[in-house]
Motif scaffolding. Structure first.
Motif, PDB file in Angstrom:
ATOM      1  N   LEU A  53     -19.541  86.956   9.866  1.00  0.00           N
ATOM      2  CA  LEU A  53     -19.603  85.521   9.529  1.00  0.00           C
ATOM      3  C   LEU A  53     -18.247  84.862   9.744  1.00  0.00           C
ATOM      4  O   LEU A  53     -18.157  83.748  10.283  1.00  0.00           O
ATOM      5  N   ALA A  54     -17.185  85.571   9.350  1.00  0.00           N
ATOM      6  CA  ALA A  54     -15.838  85.018   9.559  1.00  0.00           C
ATOM      7  C   ALA A  54     -15.583  84.854  11.063  1.00  0.00           C
ATOM      8  O   ALA A  54     -15.022  83.843  11.499  1.00  0.00           O
ATOM      9  N   HIS A  55     -16.026  85.836  11.832  1.00  0.00           N
ATOM     10  CA  HIS A  55     -15.855  85.750  13.291  1.00  0.00           C
ATOM     11  C   HIS A  55     -16.602  84.523  13.842  1.00  0.00           C
ATOM     12  O   HIS A  55     -16.072  83.773  14.655  1.00  0.00           O
ATOM     13  N   THR A  56     -17.841  84.339  13.368  1.00  0.00           N
ATOM     14  CA  THR A  56     -18.659  83.226  13.853  1.00  0.00           C
ATOM     15  C   THR A  56     -17.978  81.893  13.532  1.00  0.00           C
ATOM     16  O   THR A  56     -17.949  80.983  14.370  1.00  0.00           O
ATOM     17  N   LYS A  57     -17.417  81.825  12.328  1.00  0.00           N
ATOM     18  CA  LYS A  57     -16.755  80.578  11.929  1.00  0.00           C
ATOM     19  C   LYS A  57     -15.551  80.323  12.843  1.00  0.00           C
ATOM     20  O   LYS A  57     -15.352  79.212  13.341  1.00  0.00           O
ATOM     21  N   HIS A  58     -14.810  81.366  13.099  1.00  0.00           N
ATOM     22  CA  HIS A  58     -13.591  81.217  13.898  1.00  0.00           C
ATOM     23  C   HIS A  58     -13.922  80.952  15.375  1.00  0.00           C
ATOM     24  O   HIS A  58     -13.375  80.051  15.996  1.00  0.00           O
ATOM     25  N   ALA A  59     -14.865  81.737  15.917  1.00  0.00           N
ATOM     26  CA  ALA A  59     -15.154  81.638  17.366  1.00  0.00           C
ATOM     27  C   ALA A  59     -16.154  80.521  17.663  1.00  0.00           C
ATOM     28  O   ALA A  59     -16.352  80.156  18.817  1.00  0.00           O
ATOM     29  N   GLY A  60     -16.839  80.030  16.644  1.00  0.00           N
ATOM     30  CA  GLY A  60     -17.829  78.974  16.869  1.00  0.00           C
ATOM     31  C   GLY A  60     -19.178  79.517  17.298  1.00  0.00           C
ATOM     32  O   GLY A  60     -20.108  78.757  17.539  1.00  0.00           O
ATOM     33  N   ARG A  61     -19.287  80.837  17.422  1.00  0.00           N
ATOM     34  CA  ARG A  61     -20.583  81.430  17.750  1.00  0.00           C
ATOM     35  C   ARG A  61     -20.562  82.904  17.358  1.00  0.00           C
ATOM     36  O   ARG A  61     -19.496  83.519  17.288  1.00  0.00           O
ATOM     37  N   PHE A  62     -21.771  83.451  17.159  1.00  0.00           N
ATOM     38  CA  PHE A  62     -21.871  84.832  16.697  1.00  0.00           C
ATOM     39  C   PHE A  62     -21.737  85.845  17.843  1.00  0.00           C
ATOM     40  O   PHE A  62     -21.164  86.911  17.694  1.00  0.00           O
ATOM     41  N   SER A  63     -22.293  85.492  19.026  1.00  0.00           N
ATOM     42  CA  SER A  63     -22.580  86.535  20.020  1.00  0.00           C
ATOM     43  C   SER A  63     -21.361  87.313  20.504  1.00  0.00           C
ATOM     44  O   SER A  63     -21.503  88.451  20.928  1.00  0.00           O
ATOM     45  N   SER A  64     -20.158  86.736  20.401  1.00  0.00           N
ATOM     46  CA  SER A  64     -18.997  87.520  20.848  1.00  0.00           C
ATOM     47  C   SER A  64     -18.689  88.659  19.863  1.00  0.00           C
ATOM     48  O   SER A  64     -17.893  89.551  20.187  1.00  0.00           O
ATOM     49  N   TYR A  65     -19.343  88.645  18.686  1.00  0.00           N
ATOM     50  CA  TYR A  65     -19.152  89.766  17.750  1.00  0.00           C
ATOM     51  C   TYR A  65     -19.795  91.048  18.306  1.00  0.00           C
ATOM     52  O   TYR A  65     -19.527  92.130  17.822  1.00  0.00           O
ATOM     53  N   PHE A  66     -20.635  90.913  19.335  1.00  0.00           N
ATOM     54  CA  PHE A  66     -21.242  92.109  19.939  1.00  0.00           C
ATOM     55  C   PHE A  66     -20.234  92.983  20.685  1.00  0.00           C
ATOM     56  O   PHE A  66     -20.552  94.098  21.050  1.00  0.00           O
ATOM     57  N   TYR A  67     -19.036  92.449  20.996  1.00  0.00           N
ATOM     58  CA  TYR A  67     -18.059  93.318  21.667  1.00  0.00           C
ATOM     59  C   TYR A  67     -16.663  93.243  21.041  1.00  0.00           C
ATOM     60  O   TYR A  67     -15.842  94.115  21.254  1.00  0.00           O
ATOM     61  N   LYS A  68     -16.408  92.181  20.278  1.00  0.00           N
ATOM     62  CA  LYS A  68     -15.048  91.971  19.755  1.00  0.00           C
ATOM     63  C   LYS A  68     -14.540  93.155  18.926  1.00  0.00           C
ATOM     64  O   LYS A  68     -13.411  93.612  19.147  1.00  0.00           O
ATOM     65  N   PRO A  69     -15.341  93.703  17.978  1.00  0.00           N
ATOM     66  CA  PRO A  69     -14.812  94.820  17.186  1.00  0.00           C
ATOM     67  C   PRO A  69     -14.457  96.027  18.063  1.00  0.00           C
ATOM     68  O   PRO A  69     -13.501  96.738  17.772  1.00  0.00           O
ATOM     69  N   ALA A  70     -15.220  96.236  19.142  1.00  0.00           N
ATOM     70  CA  ALA A  70     -14.918  97.369  20.034  1.00  0.00           C
ATOM     71  C   ALA A  70     -13.576  97.132  20.715  1.00  0.00           C
ATOM     72  O   ALA A  70     -12.734  98.035  20.814  1.00  0.00           O
ATOM     73  N   GLU A  71     -13.366  95.893  21.168  1.00  0.00           N
ATOM     74  CA  GLU A  71     -12.077  95.559  21.800  1.00  0.00           C
ATOM     75  C   GLU A  71     -10.947  95.729  20.801  1.00  0.00           C
ATOM     76  O   GLU A  71      -9.911  96.321  21.116  1.00  0.00           O
ATOM     77  N   ASP A  72     -11.163  95.227  19.576  1.00  0.00           N
ATOM     78  CA  ASP A  72     -10.095  95.293  18.572  1.00  0.00           C
ATOM     79  C   ASP A  72      -9.732  96.736  18.236  1.00  0.00           C
ATOM     80  O   ASP A  72      -8.570  97.065  18.072  1.00  0.00           O
ATOM     81  N   LEU A  73     -10.764  97.594  18.111  1.00  0.00           N
ATOM     82  CA  LEU A  73     -10.487  98.988  17.738  1.00  0.00           C
ATOM     83  C   LEU A  73     -10.155  99.854  18.946  1.00  0.00           C
ATOM     84  O   LEU A  73      -9.700 100.983  18.804  1.00  0.00           O
ATOM     85  N   GLY A  74     -10.445  99.351  20.138  1.00  0.00           N
ATOM     86  CA  GLY A  74     -10.156 100.123  21.356  1.00  0.00           C
ATOM     87  C   GLY A  74     -11.096 101.299  21.540  1.00  0.00           C
ATOM     88  O   GLY A  74     -10.727 102.308  22.134  1.00  0.00           O
ATOM     89  N   VAL A  75     -12.333 101.194  21.018  1.00  0.00           N
ATOM     90  CA  VAL A  75     -13.291 102.298  21.179  1.00  0.00           C
ATOM     91  C   VAL A  75     -14.570 101.785  21.857  1.00  0.00           C
ATOM     92  O   VAL A  75     -15.042 100.701  21.549  1.00  0.00           O
ATOM     93  N   PRO A  76     -15.147 102.558  22.779  1.00  0.00           N
ATOM     94  CA  PRO A  76     -16.338 102.089  23.509  1.00  0.00           C
ATOM     95  C   PRO A  76     -17.629 102.229  22.716  1.00  0.00           C
ATOM     96  O   PRO A  76     -18.632 101.632  23.059  1.00  0.00           O
ATOM     97  N   LEU A  77     -17.600 103.054  21.651  1.00  0.00           N
ATOM     98  CA  LEU A  77     -18.800 103.222  20.822  1.00  0.00           C
ATOM     99  C   LEU A  77     -18.384 103.096  19.365  1.00  0.00           C
ATOM    100  O   LEU A  77     -17.477 103.794  18.915  1.00  0.00           O
ATOM    101  N   LEU A  78     -19.032 102.187  18.654  1.00  0.00           N
ATOM    102  CA  LEU A  78     -18.741 102.101  17.225  1.00  0.00           C
ATOM    103  C   LEU A  78     -19.993 101.732  16.471  1.00  0.00           C
ATOM    104  O   LEU A  78     -20.998 101.330  17.077  1.00  0.00           O
ATOM    105  N   GLN A  79     -19.928 101.896  15.148  1.00  0.00           N
ATOM    106  CA  GLN A  79     -21.116 101.557  14.358  1.00  0.00           C
ATOM    107  C   GLN A  79     -20.850 100.318  13.524  1.00  0.00           C
ATOM    108  O   GLN A  79     -19.725 100.095  13.051  1.00  0.00           O
ATOM    109  N   LEU A  80     -21.898  99.547  13.360  1.00  0.00           N
ATOM    110  CA  LEU A  80     -21.825  98.350  12.522  1.00  0.00           C
ATOM    111  C   LEU A  80     -22.855  98.497  11.416  1.00  0.00           C
ATOM    112  O   LEU A  80     -23.913  99.094  11.622  1.00  0.00           O
ATOM    113  N   PHE A  81     -22.541  97.901  10.253  1.00  0.00           N
ATOM    114  CA  PHE A  81     -23.493  97.909   9.145  1.00  0.00           C
ATOM    115  C   PHE A  81     -23.907  96.462   8.921  1.00  0.00           C
ATOM    116  O   PHE A  81     -23.160  95.694   8.324  1.00  0.00           O
TER     117      PHE A  81
END
Ligand code: HEM
Length: 556
Positions: A53-81
């Protein structure tokens, strides 16, 4: 003196505290062993939701959350809850592995319920709303011929060429009335693609663009940006209203139940559904009548092709359920084939207005190929060798894929990049972010399941974040360039058995629109304050600002 804390009260309080403690522990995310997650998300009852939700507020949309955490952590596979009490879902941010999962491992990973829920409220029983089961296969067989190049290049091209011609007429009129100022093309593009897919589906005329032309000719003045000059055809208005409800399952905690309630209980949508169903039923019934009179050639429209195919199976007595299936699939096609292509074309306009050098290359190429004709003949569009134009089309689709994620669910306990994945795990695969529009993230190659060696996933790709159509071109010995559709990473239409059904259609339509529009118009630079690549998530990823400044090119 009696205390209010009697032993019984204390026992009850202790029991309640224990229950609350156990319940909150049960609600905490249960990470899959070994797969990274965003630190802290595992300790929050709401998992990643607050961060999303914080990401959506900042970026103005949700869909970039589908890859942003992977970029931030530098891992190609991660889990979300993403669901309290729910199981984790996975983000797979590596195109090569995602392609392998959707193609070679399709028997292990099925089209997800999550994706089905986005479609079954409005288009139940259609391709996009079915598992890959016998009904899905039967519908694919029924639609069979309509996906072939032969059919798309004849029936499709006819509709596209007509639609593009009308759009040129409308935009020329608007450009004249705008007198060099900016104007909005969002609705014009959507109307043109609606006309096209309607003609392809039914061989009739929807008239969304022509009614705008008529009204503008009459009023001779340009209305406010987004306001249409004429009312939309009733059936198109109904299609748009119904389509819009498929955003509800994405946003409401009640999901598809909420969408179904809205469709059933809102008077406007009940009317829309009645108008929509009555019109489509009428089209199919009329065509079925012509079929029984042997007056419906299969290459007249997608509907005609499907009915002829059914006749080959059932004879003249096509069951009502099959006619209904035709009606439903055509309804889905209108939804799937309209806004997708309109938004992609709108993005192309934006890129070409900013990248004037790229636009000039395409214009020069068109001039070299088509010479001085006033209008490019329909039959010349497909055979023309237009590497720069094709490169622009692919680069727009790569850099700004309008569907944010492909989703599959594991059908069995299996593994992904060396990690155990239980049956029933959702895997989200964005066609954007790492390996598409940012550098691929490091992977232990021995852990891959596939051994795809496509050039598409070469490690030599650079500046993936930049819009650079030339990356799709290969220099030839004689100095010319050749378009190579594997030269860069792209999975915008997904892949495997559940890949976009309309890929060939969309690619040709995009080519026709680019060729015809760039033949007649120059996309001028926009005032600085209108140059942006901001996006909204609404069914697809659409540009927030779709204003253009057009110069009509005099030809002939
Ligand atoms: C730029 C344009 C388009 C894009 C980017 C696009 C993309 C997609 C994507 C990503 C999917 C889901 C694939 C998956 O999750 O595996 C899909 C499904 C589908 N698309 Fe498209 N699409 C476009 C245009 C069209 C057009 C023009 C048509 C119709 C002529 C169409 C018809 C469909 C249908 C029927 C499905 C469902 C297929 C199934 O579930 O088996 N699409 N599209």
């Amino acid at each position: 003196m009696d205390t209010i804390f009697s032993p019984t009260t204390i026992l009850v309080l202790l029991a309640l505290t224990a229950i609350l403690y156990l319940a909150s522990r049960a609600a905490l995310p249960k990470p899959l062993p070994g797969i990274p997650y965003v630190p802290g998300s595992e300790k929050n009852l709401l998992g990643n939701l607050p961060l999303a939700l914080a990401h959506t507020k900042h970026a103005g949309r949700f869909s970039s959350y589908f890859y942003k955490p992977a970029e931030d952590l530098g891992v190609p596979l991660l889990q979300l809850f993403m669901q309290p009490f729910g199981r984790p879902c996975l983000l797979l941010c590596d195109g090569r592995e995602a392609q392998d999962l959707m193609t070679r491992r399709a028997h292990e990973f099925e089209y997800a319920d999550f994706a089905i829920d986005l479609h079954r409220g409005a288009w139940p029983g259609t391709l996009a709303a079915l598992k890959t089961n016998e009904r899905w296969r039967a519908n694919r067989r029924m639609l069979g011929e309509t996906t072939t190049s032969r059919f798309v290049n004849s029936v499709g091209l006819e509709a596209m060429y007509r639609g593009a011609g009308e759009l040129v007429e409308l935009l020329a009129l608007k450009a004249r009335l705008a007198r060099g100022e900016v104007f909005d093309v969002r609705e014009d593009l959507k109307n043109a693609t609606a006309d096209i897919i309607w003609t392809y589906s039914y061989n009739g005329k929807l008239g969304a663009v022509s009614s705008q032309i008529e009204a503008l000719n009459e009023s001779n003045k340009l209305l406010d940006n987004q306001v249409l000059a004429a009312k939309l055809p009733d059936v198109l208005k109904a299609i748009i209203d119904i389509s819009a409800t498929s955003q509800i399952p994405l946003e409401s905690p009640l999901g598809i139940t909420h969408q179904k309630l809205v469709l059933r209980l809102t008077p406007k949508l009940r009317r829309a559904t009645a108008v929509h169903d009555a019109r489509l039923e009428h089209e199919v019934k009329q065509a079925a009548k012509r079929l029984s009179e042997k007056k419906l050639p299969a290459d007249e429209s997608a509907m005609a092709s499907m009915l002829n195919r059914l006749q080959a199976t059932f004879g003249d007595e096509i069951p009502a359920s099959e006619l209904k299936a035709v009606q439903n699939e055509l309804a889905l096609m209108m939804h799937a084939g309209q806004k997708t292509v309109a938004d992609t074309t709108a993005w192309a306009f934006k890129y070409l207005a900013v990248h004037q050098d790229v636009q000039q290359k395409v214009r020069a190429e068109l001039k070299a190929v088509f010479g001085n004709v006033s209008t490019i003949p329909k039959e010349d569009i497909i055979p023309a060798n237009l590497p720069h134009c094709d490169a622009v089309a692919h680069e727009v689709l790569r850099h700004m894929p309008i569907i944010p994620c492909h989703i599959r669910t594991s059908l069995v306990d299996t593994q992904l990049l060396g990690h155990f994945i239980p049956k029933g795990t959702n895997v989200f695969m964005p066609p954007v972010g790492p390996s598409f529009t940012s550098p691929a993230l490091p992977i232990d190659e021995s852990k891959r399941t596939g051994n795809t060696t496509s050039r598409m996933w070469s490690h030599s790709h650079t500046d993936l974040d930049v819009f650079r159509p030339d990356r799709w071109l290969v220099k030839q010995e004689d100095g010319s360039v050749k378009f190579d559709n594997r030269a860069a990473p792209m999975l915008t239409f997904a892949d495997g058995p559940r890949m976009c059904f309309g890929t060939k259609f969309a690619m040709l339509e995009f080519r026709v629109l680019l060729v015809v529009l760039l033949w007649h118009f120059e996309l001028l630079e926009l005032p600085r304050e209108l140059v942006d690549f901001e996006a909204n998530d609404f069914l697809t990823i659409e540009p927030r600002n779709t204003r253009v400044r057009l110069r009509v090119v005099e030809r002939g």
